[in-house]
Design a protein around this motif. Structure first.
Motif, PDB file in Angstrom:
ATOM      1  N   ALA A   2      54.874  88.088  27.441  1.00  0.00           N
ATOM      2  CA  ALA A   2      55.505  86.673  28.104  1.00  0.00           C
ATOM      3  C   ALA A   2      56.829  86.811  28.713  1.00  0.00           C
ATOM      4  N   LYS A  44      53.612  78.165  28.534  1.00  0.00           N
ATOM      5  CA  LYS A  44      53.423  79.093  29.602  1.00  0.00           C
ATOM      6  C   LYS A  44      53.931  79.196  31.295  1.00  0.00           C
ATOM      7  N   GLU A 128      48.254  75.837  26.316  1.00  0.00           N
ATOM      8  CA  GLU A 128      47.527  77.690  26.768  1.00  0.00           C
ATOM      9  C   GLU A 128      47.069  77.780  26.564  1.00  0.00           C
TER      10      GLU A 128
END
Length: 316
Positions: A2, A44, A128
């Motif tokens: 990430a 994310k 996610e």
């Protein structure tokens, strides 16, 4: 991963002479969302946002290629290697013991399944995993789509995950997916009794190089098998399951029948169980159909328009 994704976005944005607010405007998100991505904080990015960032920043698919690795961090270690191989598979054969395979799940069904996982630590991680699962389904419609053959245990149909409305939508998804020539769906009925794959699900992947791997999975564990001799044994197990399952056209009839039970709101599907005898042949009849099915490429003749039972042989 990430952090790497965020640093690439920041570098590309700076090179393009854009502020975070300007980039957010061009990708239809607020500027604080861009800040979160660049700092690897908060949720994310979704696949749609990764594509939008890639297009606006002229990243030549770099961000889209990085996206699966960003989400893979949300999954247990034992599943990541399997996910990497699945993305490269040309043929995917699955036996699903408890739930519909991820490649064919609706979003609401997937959310209900993922919500009960003991490895989840937060709602953000649930989101996610859900986004990652939905993102992987894109492969089924792309130019490099794999051949997908799924055998569903009858328990998958009978357990009302997420409620009746969710199950009805999930059945519709299965029926629609089975219309594609590269997708085959079968059902293994309860009355087949015990079999070699009881206790967990089984997936066999064929890669472009011809290599094959097997993957077994329970509720909170998974095992990747790469030894050729062991994989061959799992192939035999899968072929037996496929032979014992209802042929594709009858499997779809059974899915429709169970879906009618959910439409009536009968939680135990008592009505469907009473109707099965009219559409499901005897075990000996199924075995004859299975032998024909395995002798025909992909079983397509049996799926569309073919006879449900072979003609009786004249008595000698």
């Amino acid at each position: 991963m990430a952090a790497l994704f965020g640093s690439r976005v920041r570098r590309l944005r700076t090179a393009a002479g854009l502020t975070q607010a300007e980039l957010g405007q061009k990708t239809h998100v607020v500027s604080t969302r861009i800040t979160q991505i660049e700092r690897a904080s908060g949720a994310k990015p979704t696949l749609e946002l990764a594509r939008a960032l890639d297009a606006v920043l002229g990243a030549d698919s770099l961000l889209v290629d990085l996206w699966p690795y960003v989400y893979r961090e949300a999954f247990p270690d034992w599943s990541r290697r399997f996910m990497e191989l699945a993305e490269r598979a040309t043929v995917v054969r699955e036996y699903a013991a408890h739930v519909v395979p991820g490649l064919l799940q609706t979003e609401e069904y997937a959310r209900a399944v993922l919500r009960v996982g003991l490895t989840l630590s937060s709602d953000a991680q649930l989101d996610e995993r859900l986004a990652a699962r939905m993102g992987r389904q894109v492969r089924l419609t792309g130019p490099d789509r794999p051949e997908l053959w799924v055998v569903l245990d009858e328990a998958v149909l009978r357990r009302p995950i997420g409620g009746h409305a969710v199950m009805r939508a999930q059945f519709e998804r299965l029926l629609d997916a089975a219309e594609a020539r590269h997708v085959t769906v079968q059902v293994l009925p309860f009355d087949q009794g015990e079999h070699d794959a009881m206790g967990g699900s089984l997936t066999i992947l064929t890669l472009a190089e011809g290599e094959q791997v097997a993957y077994t999975e329970g509720a909170h564990y998974g095992q990747l098998i790469e030894d050729p001799a062991e994989v061959s044994r799992f192939e035999v197990t899968y072929d037996r399951l496929r032979a014992e399952a209802l042929p594709p056209i009858m499997s779809l009839d059974m899915i429709r029948s169970v879906m009618e039970g959910y439409n009536r709101g009968d939680r135990r599907d008592r009505g469907d169980r009473g109707d099965r005898g009219s559409s499901v042949p005897s075990r000996s009849g199924r075995r004859r159909l299975a032998q024909e099915q395995l002798q025909q490429p992909g079983g397509r003749q049996l799926r569309r328009g073919g006879p449900r039972l072979p003609p009786r042989r004249p008595r000698s």
